[in-house]
Design a protein around this motif. Structure first.
Motif, mmCIF file in Angstrom:
data_model
loop_
_atom_site.group_PDB
_atom_site.id
_atom_site.type_symbol
_atom_site.label_atom_id
_atom_site.label_comp_id
_atom_site.label_asym_id
_atom_site.label_seq_id
_atom_site.Cartn_x
_atom_site.Cartn_y
_atom_site.Cartn_z
ATOM 1 N N ILE A 155 1.194 -19.496 -31.117
ATOM 2 C CA ILE A 155 -0.047 -18.823 -30.736
ATOM 3 C C ILE A 155 0.189 -18.184 -29.366
ATOM 4 C CG2 ILE A 155 -2.492 -19.082 -30.216
ATOM 5 C CD1 ILE A 155 -2.518 -21.543 -32.005
ATOM 6 N N ASN A 156 0.196 -16.877 -29.325
ATOM 7 C CA ASN A 156 0.377 -16.134 -28.064
ATOM 8 C C ASN A 156 -0.959 -15.501 -27.664
ATOM 9 O OD1 ASN A 156 3.261 -16.558 -27.793
ATOM 10 N ND2 ASN A 156 3.494 -15.147 -29.518
ATOM 11 N N ARG A 157 -1.196 -15.480 -26.391
ATOM 12 C CA ARG A 157 -2.465 -14.925 -25.907
ATOM 13 C C ARG A 157 -2.268 -14.357 -24.503
ATOM 14 N NH1 ARG A 157 -6.219 -20.165 -24.365
ATOM 15 N NH2 ARG A 157 -4.699 -21.256 -23.034
ATOM 16 N N GLU A 158 -3.295 -13.662 -24.048
ATOM 17 C CA GLU A 158 -3.290 -13.096 -22.705
ATOM 18 C C GLU A 158 -4.454 -13.688 -21.908
ATOM 19 O OE1 GLU A 158 -3.312 -8.899 -22.562
ATOM 20 O OE2 GLU A 158 -1.410 -8.648 -23.633
ATOM 21 N N GLN A 159 -4.207 -13.928 -20.645
ATOM 22 C CA GLN A 159 -5.233 -14.457 -19.752
ATOM 23 C C GLN A 159 -5.249 -13.612 -18.474
ATOM 24 O OE1 GLN A 159 -5.029 -18.847 -19.275
ATOM 25 N NE2 GLN A 159 -3.308 -18.765 -20.715
ATOM 26 N N GLU A 160 -6.401 -13.519 -17.855
ATOM 27 C CA GLU A 160 -6.547 -12.795 -16.600
ATOM 28 C C GLU A 160 -7.464 -13.567 -15.675
ATOM 29 O OE1 GLU A 160 -7.621 -8.328 -14.857
ATOM 30 O OE2 GLU A 160 -8.065 -8.845 -16.935
ATOM 31 N N ARG A 161 -7.061 -13.712 -14.434
ATOM 32 C CA ARG A 161 -7.842 -14.429 -13.433
ATOM 33 C C ARG A 161 -8.025 -13.543 -12.205
ATOM 34 N NH1 ARG A 161 -8.192 -16.987 -17.359
ATOM 35 N NH2 ARG A 161 -7.878 -19.236 -17.670
ATOM 36 N N LEU A 162 -9.130 -13.757 -11.526
ATOM 37 C CA LEU A 162 -9.381 -13.050 -10.268
ATOM 38 C C LEU A 162 -8.641 -13.763 -9.147
ATOM 39 C CD1 LEU A 162 -10.995 -10.802 -8.798
ATOM 40 C CD2 LEU A 162 -12.799 -12.503 -8.436
ATOM 41 N N ALA A 163 -7.826 -13.050 -8.437
ATOM 42 C CA ALA A 163 -7.056 -13.604 -7.316
ATOM 43 C C ALA A 163 -7.714 -13.188 -6.005
ATOM 44 C CB ALA A 163 -5.615 -13.110 -7.359
ATOM 45 N N ILE A 164 -8.075 -14.172 -5.197
ATOM 46 C CA ILE A 164 -8.687 -13.931 -3.886
ATOM 47 C C ILE A 164 -7.918 -14.764 -2.867
ATOM 48 C CG2 ILE A 164 -10.773 -14.007 -2.486
ATOM 49 C CD1 ILE A 164 -12.408 -13.912 -5.032
ATOM 50 N N ASP A 165 -7.384 -14.113 -1.872
ATOM 51 C CA ASP A 165 -6.555 -14.787 -0.870
ATOM 52 C C ASP A 165 -7.037 -14.454 0.531
ATOM 53 O OD1 ASP A 165 -4.883 -15.503 -3.040
ATOM 54 O OD2 ASP A 165 -3.799 -13.605 -2.837
ATOM 55 N N LEU A 166 -6.887 -15.411 1.442
ATOM 56 C CA LEU A 166 -7.007 -15.169 2.877
ATOM 57 C C LEU A 166 -5.621 -14.911 3.432
ATOM 58 C CD1 LEU A 166 -9.552 -17.969 3.885
ATOM 59 C CD2 LEU A 166 -10.022 -15.581 3.320
ATOM 60 N N ALA A 167 -5.506 -13.955 4.336
ATOM 61 C CA ALA A 167 -4.183 -13.518 4.799
ATOM 62 C C ALA A 167 -4.115 -13.506 6.320
ATOM 63 C CB ALA A 167 -3.861 -12.129 4.261
ATOM 64 N N GLY A 178 9.783 11.585 16.170
ATOM 65 C CA GLY A 178 8.550 12.285 15.805
ATOM 66 C C GLY A 178 7.536 11.309 15.235
ATOM 67 N N PRO A 179 6.931 11.642 14.103
ATOM 68 C CA PRO A 179 5.941 10.732 13.510
ATOM 69 C C PRO A 179 6.536 9.680 12.584
ATOM 70 C CG PRO A 179 5.964 12.779 12.298
ATOM 71 C CD PRO A 179 6.958 12.948 13.421
ATOM 72 N N VAL A 180 7.844 9.685 12.369
ATOM 73 C CA VAL A 180 8.471 8.780 11.398
ATOM 74 C C VAL A 180 8.622 7.387 12.011
ATOM 75 C CG1 VAL A 180 10.484 8.374 9.941
ATOM 76 C CG2 VAL A 180 9.691 10.707 10.357
ATOM 77 N N VAL A 181 8.176 6.363 11.288
ATOM 78 C CA VAL A 181 8.218 4.989 11.774
ATOM 79 C C VAL A 181 8.792 4.091 10.692
ATOM 80 C CG1 VAL A 181 6.247 5.313 13.318
ATOM 81 C CG2 VAL A 181 5.867 4.484 10.993
ATOM 82 N N VAL A 182 9.320 2.960 11.142
ATOM 83 C CA VAL A 182 9.686 1.866 10.243
ATOM 84 C C VAL A 182 8.806 0.680 10.610
ATOM 85 C CG1 VAL A 182 12.045 2.604 9.817
ATOM 86 C CG2 VAL A 182 11.555 1.160 11.788
ATOM 87 N N THR A 183 8.477 -0.129 9.626
ATOM 88 C CA THR A 183 7.583 -1.248 9.856
ATOM 89 C C THR A 183 8.037 -2.447 9.054
ATOM 90 O OG1 THR A 183 5.279 -1.991 9.715
ATOM 91 C CG2 THR A 183 6.031 -0.489 8.024
ATOM 92 N N ALA A 184 7.689 -3.623 9.543
ATOM 93 C CA ALA A 184 7.999 -4.873 8.856
ATOM 94 C C ALA A 184 6.875 -5.855 9.133
ATOM 95 C CB ALA A 184 9.337 -5.440 9.317
ATOM 96 N N GLY A 185 6.552 -6.645 8.123
ATOM 97 C CA GLY A 185 5.483 -7.623 8.278
ATOM 98 C C GLY A 185 5.811 -8.913 7.550
ATOM 99 N N ALA A 186 5.318 -10.010 8.097
ATOM 100 C CA ALA A 186 5.483 -11.326 7.474
ATOM 101 C C ALA A 186 4.169 -12.066 7.616
ATOM 102 C CB ALA A 186 6.618 -12.100 8.131
ATOM 103 N N GLY A 187 3.743 -12.721 6.536
ATOM 104 C CA GLY A 187 2.452 -13.383 6.591
ATOM 105 C C GLY A 187 2.337 -14.551 5.635
ATOM 106 N N LEU A 188 1.206 -15.229 5.764
ATOM 107 C CA LEU A 188 0.869 -16.364 4.914
ATOM 108 C C LEU A 188 -0.403 -16.043 4.155
ATOM 109 C CD1 LEU A 188 1.513 -19.305 7.411
ATOM 110 C CD2 LEU A 188 3.056 -18.442 5.635
ATOM 111 N N LEU A 189 -0.444 -16.446 2.895
ATOM 112 C CA LEU A 189 -1.603 -16.246 2.030
ATOM 113 C C LEU A 189 -2.126 -17.600 1.582
ATOM 114 C CD1 LEU A 189 -0.282 -13.348 -0.249
ATOM 115 C CD2 LEU A 189 -1.605 -13.160 1.857
#
Length: 228
Positions: A155-167, A178-189
């Motif tokens: 029996i195969n099925r599909e499920q969907e849940r609402l994901a809500i995270d604090l970050a 000029g306007p060209v930038v590089v960016t990096a980020g690290a975080g916890l959810l």
């Protein structure tokens, strides 16, 4: 006659006969002092107050890969897009979205295939530097959809849940040219709800395939532009 003459002029004997007495030289009155007035012009430099240069709006857009642990089975990766809005009168605001590549979790001969899409916003009250390199600490939240599709079971099925995270995210941006930038980020959810995903097997049992971790970690890299 002699007595009468002496009575009239007692100093007559001291004067030479026939010579008039010398008169005293008249005294010259002292000269009146002269007061000379001289005007001198003194130039004093007075600094001209200059009005401060008004701050301008600043904004940018970045795109690049994202990596995560605890959000999906195993080590997940996807593509992220971020918009930075930095008004002169308030904290910078970060709006972002991400689509994650399908992740696979196996259980009793079958598998659950998971897909995740998130969108969120954060404010960045801590900011260091505003020139070529700057660092930000941002806090906010994300909301999205976490979907599972099972395969390989009776029996195969599909499920969907609402994901809500604090970050909570730390981010660094460096301007290349000029306007060209590089960016990096690290975080916890931190997920608000940690939904369980089950599959149905032939013996009637429903083993758990995946559940989000109580604290997930995320890393992102990006290339973009920032104006001005």
């Amino acid at each position: 006659a002699l007595v009468i003459a002496l009575m009239i002029d007692p100093e007559a004997t001291a004067s030479e006969p026939g010579k008039a007495p010398a008169k005293a030289a008249p005294q010259t009155p002292p000269a009146t002092p002269q007061v000379i007035e001289q005007r001198e012009t003194v130039v004093v430099a007075v600094p001209t107050p200059t009005s401060p240069k008004p701050e301008t709006w600043r904004g940018g857009a970045h795109v690049g890969p994202v990596f995560g642990v605890g959000m999906l089975p195993g080590v997940a990766y996807g593509l992220g897009v971020r918009l930075m809005i930095d008004p002169p009168w308030s904290w910078p605001v970060l709006v972002e979205g991400s689509i994650w590549r399908e992740s696979r979790a196996t259980e009793q001969g079958g598998a659950g295939l998971f897909r995740l899409a998130l969108a969120g916003a954060s404010v960045c009250p801590v900011q260091l530097g505003r020139a070529r390199t700057r660092a930000l600490i941002c806090a906010g939240g994300q909301v999205g959809s976490l979907r599972m599709r099972s395969e390989g079971y009776d029996i195969n099925r599909e499920q969907e849940r609402l994901a809500i995270d604090l970050a909570l995210t730390g981010r660094a941006t460096h301007r290349l040219a000029g306007p060209v930038v590089v960016t990096a980020g690290a975080g916890l959810l931190a997920p608000i709800a940690r939904d369980r995903f089950f599959v149905r097997v032939s013996d009637g049992s429903a083993p758990e395939v995946f559940r989000m971790a109580p604290i997930a970690a995320q890393l992102d890299l990006g290339l973009g532009v920032e104006l001005p």
